[in-house]
Design a protein around this motif. Structure first.
Motif, PDB file in Angstrom:
ATOM      1  N   LEU A   1     -44.665  88.079 -47.703  1.00  0.00           N
ATOM      2  CA  LEU A   1     -44.996  87.647 -46.341  1.00  0.00           C
ATOM      3  C   LEU A   1     -43.765  87.546 -45.440  1.00  0.00           C
ATOM      4  CD1 LEU A   1     -47.602  84.874 -47.178  1.00  0.00           C
ATOM      5  CD2 LEU A   1     -48.071  87.146 -46.231  1.00  0.00           C
ATOM      6  N   VAL A   2     -42.597  87.892 -45.961  1.00  0.00           N
ATOM      7  CA  VAL A   2     -41.363  87.805 -45.173  1.00  0.00           C
ATOM      8  C   VAL A   2     -41.462  88.556 -43.844  1.00  0.00           C
ATOM      9  CG1 VAL A   2     -38.961  88.596 -45.110  1.00  0.00           C
ATOM     10  CG2 VAL A   2     -39.775  87.253 -47.044  1.00  0.00           C
ATOM     11  N   PRO A   3     -41.936  89.828 -43.811  1.00  0.00           N
ATOM     12  CA  PRO A   3     -42.019  90.539 -42.529  1.00  0.00           C
ATOM     13  C   PRO A   3     -42.919  89.844 -41.512  1.00  0.00           C
ATOM     14  CG  PRO A   3     -42.223  92.067 -44.359  1.00  0.00           C
ATOM     15  CD  PRO A   3     -42.331  90.693 -44.939  1.00  0.00           C
TER      16      PRO A   3
ATOM     17  N   HIS B   1     -21.389  80.942 -50.001  1.00  0.00           N
ATOM     18  CA  HIS B   1     -21.942  81.799 -48.961  1.00  0.00           C
ATOM     19  C   HIS B   1     -23.383  81.382 -48.666  1.00  0.00           C
ATOM     20  CE1 HIS B   1     -23.333  83.902 -52.663  1.00  0.00           C
ATOM     21  NE2 HIS B   1     -24.416  84.140 -51.942  1.00  0.00           N
ATOM     22  N   LEU B   2     -23.859  81.790 -47.512  1.00  0.00           N
ATOM     23  CA  LEU B   2     -25.237  81.524 -47.116  1.00  0.00           C
ATOM     24  C   LEU B   2     -26.094  82.709 -47.523  1.00  0.00           C
ATOM     25  CD1 LEU B   2     -27.320  79.778 -45.628  1.00  0.00           C
ATOM     26  CD2 LEU B   2     -26.649  80.953 -43.507  1.00  0.00           C
ATOM     27  N   CYS B   3     -27.191  82.441 -48.223  1.00  0.00           N
ATOM     28  CA  CYS B   3     -28.058  83.509 -48.714  1.00  0.00           C
ATOM     29  C   CYS B   3     -29.489  82.981 -48.794  1.00  0.00           C
ATOM     30  CB  CYS B   3     -27.581  83.979 -50.084  1.00  0.00           C
ATOM     31  SG  CYS B   3     -27.628  82.692 -51.352  1.00  0.00           S
ATOM     32  N   PRO B   4     -30.473  83.858 -48.989  1.00  0.00           N
ATOM     33  CA  PRO B   4     -31.858  83.407 -49.103  1.00  0.00           C
ATOM     34  C   PRO B   4     -32.063  82.395 -50.220  1.00  0.00           C
ATOM     35  CG  PRO B   4     -31.802  85.771 -48.747  1.00  0.00           C
ATOM     36  CD  PRO B   4     -30.382  85.340 -48.954  1.00  0.00           C
ATOM     37  N   GLY B   5     -31.339  82.566 -51.319  1.00  0.00           N
ATOM     38  CA  GLY B   5     -31.480  81.648 -52.440  1.00  0.00           C
ATOM     39  C   GLY B   5     -31.112  80.219 -52.082  1.00  0.00           C
ATOM     40  N   GLN B   6     -30.165  80.064 -51.144  1.00  0.00           N
ATOM     41  CA  GLN B   6     -29.798  78.726 -50.695  1.00  0.00           C
ATOM     42  C   GLN B   6     -30.950  78.064 -49.953  1.00  0.00           C
ATOM     43  OE1 GLN B   6     -26.647  76.902 -51.185  1.00  0.00           O
ATOM     44  NE2 GLN B   6     -26.962  78.379 -52.822  1.00  0.00           N
ATOM     45  N   ALA B   7     -31.604  78.820 -49.098  1.00  0.00           N
ATOM     46  CA  ALA B   7     -32.757  78.283 -48.370  1.00  0.00           C
ATOM     47  C   ALA B   7     -33.877  77.911 -49.339  1.00  0.00           C
ATOM     48  CB  ALA B   7     -33.256  79.303 -47.349  1.00  0.00           C
TER      49      ALA B   7
ATOM     50  N   ALA C   1     -31.882  90.722 -46.679  1.00  0.00           N
ATOM     51  CA  ALA C   1     -31.404  89.362 -46.905  1.00  0.00           C
ATOM     52  C   ALA C   1     -31.528  88.512 -45.641  1.00  0.00           C
ATOM     53  CB  ALA C   1     -29.964  89.382 -47.402  1.00  0.00           C
ATOM     54  N   SER C   2     -31.173  89.076 -44.492  1.00  0.00           N
ATOM     55  CA  SER C   2     -31.256  88.339 -43.235  1.00  0.00           C
ATOM     56  C   SER C   2     -32.693  87.998 -42.892  1.00  0.00           C
ATOM     57  CB  SER C   2     -30.631  89.158 -42.095  1.00  0.00           C
ATOM     58  OG  SER C   2     -29.257  89.388 -42.338  1.00  0.00           O
ATOM     59  N   GLN C   3     -33.587  88.940 -43.143  1.00  0.00           N
ATOM     60  CA  GLN C   3     -35.004  88.703 -42.861  1.00  0.00           C
ATOM     61  C   GLN C   3     -35.575  87.625 -43.788  1.00  0.00           C
ATOM     62  OE1 GLN C   3     -37.871  91.930 -43.592  1.00  0.00           O
ATOM     63  NE2 GLN C   3     -38.647  91.617 -41.508  1.00  0.00           N
ATOM     64  N   GLN C   4     -35.202  87.675 -45.068  1.00  0.00           N
ATOM     65  CA  GLN C   4     -35.662  86.653 -46.005  1.00  0.00           C
ATOM     66  C   GLN C   4     -35.127  85.277 -45.620  1.00  0.00           C
ATOM     67  OE1 GLN C   4     -34.273  88.186 -49.778  1.00  0.00           O
ATOM     68  NE2 GLN C   4     -36.284  89.001 -50.305  1.00  0.00           N
ATOM     69  N   LEU C   5     -33.852  85.213 -45.292  1.00  0.00           N
ATOM     70  CA  LEU C   5     -33.235  83.942 -44.929  1.00  0.00           C
ATOM     71  C   LEU C   5     -33.950  83.309 -43.738  1.00  0.00           C
ATOM     72  CD1 LEU C   5     -30.964  81.892 -45.339  1.00  0.00           C
ATOM     73  CD2 LEU C   5     -29.516  83.316 -43.870  1.00  0.00           C
ATOM     74  N   GLU C   6     -34.281  84.114 -42.740  1.00  0.00           N
ATOM     75  CA  GLU C   6     -34.965  83.596 -41.564  1.00  0.00           C
ATOM     76  C   GLU C   6     -36.403  83.181 -41.897  1.00  0.00           C
ATOM     77  OE1 GLU C   6     -35.286  82.247 -37.779  1.00  0.00           O
ATOM     78  OE2 GLU C   6     -33.476  83.058 -38.731  1.00  0.00           O
ATOM     79  N   ALA C   7     -37.099  84.016 -42.640  1.00  0.00           N
ATOM     80  CA  ALA C   7     -38.494  83.730 -42.980  1.00  0.00           C
ATOM     81  C   ALA C   7     -38.627  82.477 -43.829  1.00  0.00           C
ATOM     82  CB  ALA C   7     -39.100  84.920 -43.720  1.00  0.00           C
ATOM     83  N   TYR C   8     -37.701  82.281 -44.767  1.00  0.00           N
ATOM     84  CA  TYR C   8     -37.779  81.119 -45.652  1.00  0.00           C
ATOM     85  C   TYR C   8     -37.518  79.803 -44.913  1.00  0.00           C
ATOM     86  CZ  TYR C   8     -37.728  84.537 -49.456  1.00  0.00           C
ATOM     87  OH  TYR C   8     -38.039  85.580 -50.302  1.00  0.00           O
ATOM     88  N   GLN C   9     -36.978  79.911 -43.706  1.00  0.00           N
ATOM     89  CA  GLN C   9     -36.790  78.713 -42.899  1.00  0.00           C
ATOM     90  C   GLN C   9     -37.984  78.454 -41.991  1.00  0.00           C
ATOM     91  OE1 GLN C   9     -32.597  78.250 -41.313  1.00  0.00           O
ATOM     92  NE2 GLN C   9     -32.397  80.316 -42.143  1.00  0.00           N
ATOM     93  N   ARG C  10     -38.895  79.423 -41.896  1.00  0.00           N
ATOM     94  CA  ARG C  10     -40.054  79.289 -41.006  1.00  0.00           C
ATOM     95  C   ARG C  10     -41.355  79.021 -41.750  1.00  0.00           C
ATOM     96  NH1 ARG C  10     -39.099  84.523 -36.964  1.00  0.00           N
ATOM     97  NH2 ARG C  10     -37.100  83.834 -36.054  1.00  0.00           N
ATOM     98  N   MET C  11     -41.443  79.464 -42.985  1.00  0.00           N
ATOM     99  CA  MET C  11     -42.700  79.336 -43.741  1.00  0.00           C
ATOM    100  C   MET C  11     -43.045  77.878 -44.023  1.00  0.00           C
ATOM    101  SD  MET C  11     -42.431  82.277 -46.661  1.00  0.00           S
ATOM    102  CE  MET C  11     -42.292  84.004 -46.256  1.00  0.00           C
ATOM    103  N   PRO C  12     -44.338  77.520 -43.953  1.00  0.00           N
ATOM    104  CA  PRO C  12     -44.752  76.178 -44.374  1.00  0.00           C
ATOM    105  C   PRO C  12     -44.690  76.067 -45.901  1.00  0.00           C
ATOM    106  CG  PRO C  12     -46.669  77.492 -43.787  1.00  0.00           C
ATOM    107  CD  PRO C  12     -45.466  78.311 -43.411  1.00  0.00           C
ATOM    108  N   ASP C  13     -44.541  74.854 -46.392  1.00  0.00           N
ATOM    109  CA  ASP C  13     -44.457  74.640 -47.839  1.00  0.00           C
ATOM    110  C   ASP C  13     -45.662  75.214 -48.571  1.00  0.00           C
ATOM    111  OD1 ASP C  13     -42.024  73.392 -47.758  1.00  0.00           O
ATOM    112  OD2 ASP C  13     -42.822  71.350 -47.854  1.00  0.00           O
TER     113      ASP C  13
END
Length: 232
Positions: A108-110, A16-22, A120-132
């Motif tokens: 910083l997710v919000p 499944h797709l989850c924040p942990g995968q990102a 979970a949806s918010q974390q998944l999206e945020a973890y794809q946008r945050m800089p390293d």
């Protein structure tokens, strides 16, 4: 390495797709880049990589998927610290970096995914946008690898003086001059283990099938490979 493709294939392998995968995919991509391994699953680079993961969570599956490291090949080491971190080691150069997913990133997710409903949806999206630099903390260091932890054939074996089991790779314990396996020395995760027998215990891959007769009486003795089966 392409993040979107790796995230999709990792989620499929994980189930499944989850924040942990990102989290895991990004940790793996950065860790490999820091130690100079750009294509970790390629044959010419796969033997150079060793990774210590510090948690048994979704991110660990993602790290293993992206990098190709495996527990059975001894290129993946599980160190049970309960921390969302992993150390990437280049066996050829000795370079090592510990990559840590920060707790600050969760706060910083919000900010990075406003308006997304569901944690979970918010974390998944945020973890794809945050800089390293916000998402991950890095630290350089050394991670000496003992010869008993290296990939390849078993180099060391010992016999537990209490239960007689073979202990590999210097995992034995010396207690009061006695060589013991860890279960005998410190206790185990299992309790009251006993030898058992079971129906069809002489099955082999060459067997034509398994009997499903519920009332048939079975001979539960273990037979030596060259023993003659007694007639009935």
């Amino acid at each position: 390495m392409n993040f979107e493709k790796l995230l999709a294939s990792s989620a499929k392998a994980h189930g499944h797709l989850c924040p942990g995968q990102a989290v895991g995919v990004r940790m793996a991509m950065l860790g490999c880049r820091l130690i100079g391994i750009e294509e970790p699953t390629e044959h010419h680079q796969i033997k150079k990589l060793l990774i210590y993961v510090e948690m048994d969570r979704c991110a660990a599956d993602a790290i293993a998927h992206v990098t190709g490291v495996k527990l059975g090949r001894r290129s993946l080491k599980f160190t049970d610290y309960g921390i969302m971190a992993a150390t990437f080691v280049n066996m050829e150069t000795g370079s090592a970096f510990r990559v840590l997913s920060t707790e600050e990133a969760r706060d910083l997710v919000p900010l990075y995914a406003p308006g997304i409903k569901g944690k979970a949806s918010q974390q998944l999206e945020a973890y794809q946008r945050m800089p390293d630099s916000v998402f991950i903390s890095r630290s350089a260091g050394s991670s000496p690898v003992k010869d008993c932890d290296l990939p390849g054939p078993t180099r060391y074996k010992a016999i537990c003086s209490r239960c007689g089991q073979v202990v590999r790779d210097r995992r034995e314990v010396l207690m009061d001059g006695e060589v013991l396996c860890k279960p005998c020395a410190h206790g185990a995760y299992f309790n009251e283990a006993k030898e058992i027998t079971w129906p069809e215990m002489n099955w082999t891959p060459d067997s034509t099938g398994i009997s499903r007769e519920p009332h048939r009486k079975h001979d539960h003795r273990i037979l030596h490979p060259h023993a003659e089966i007694p007639s009935h």
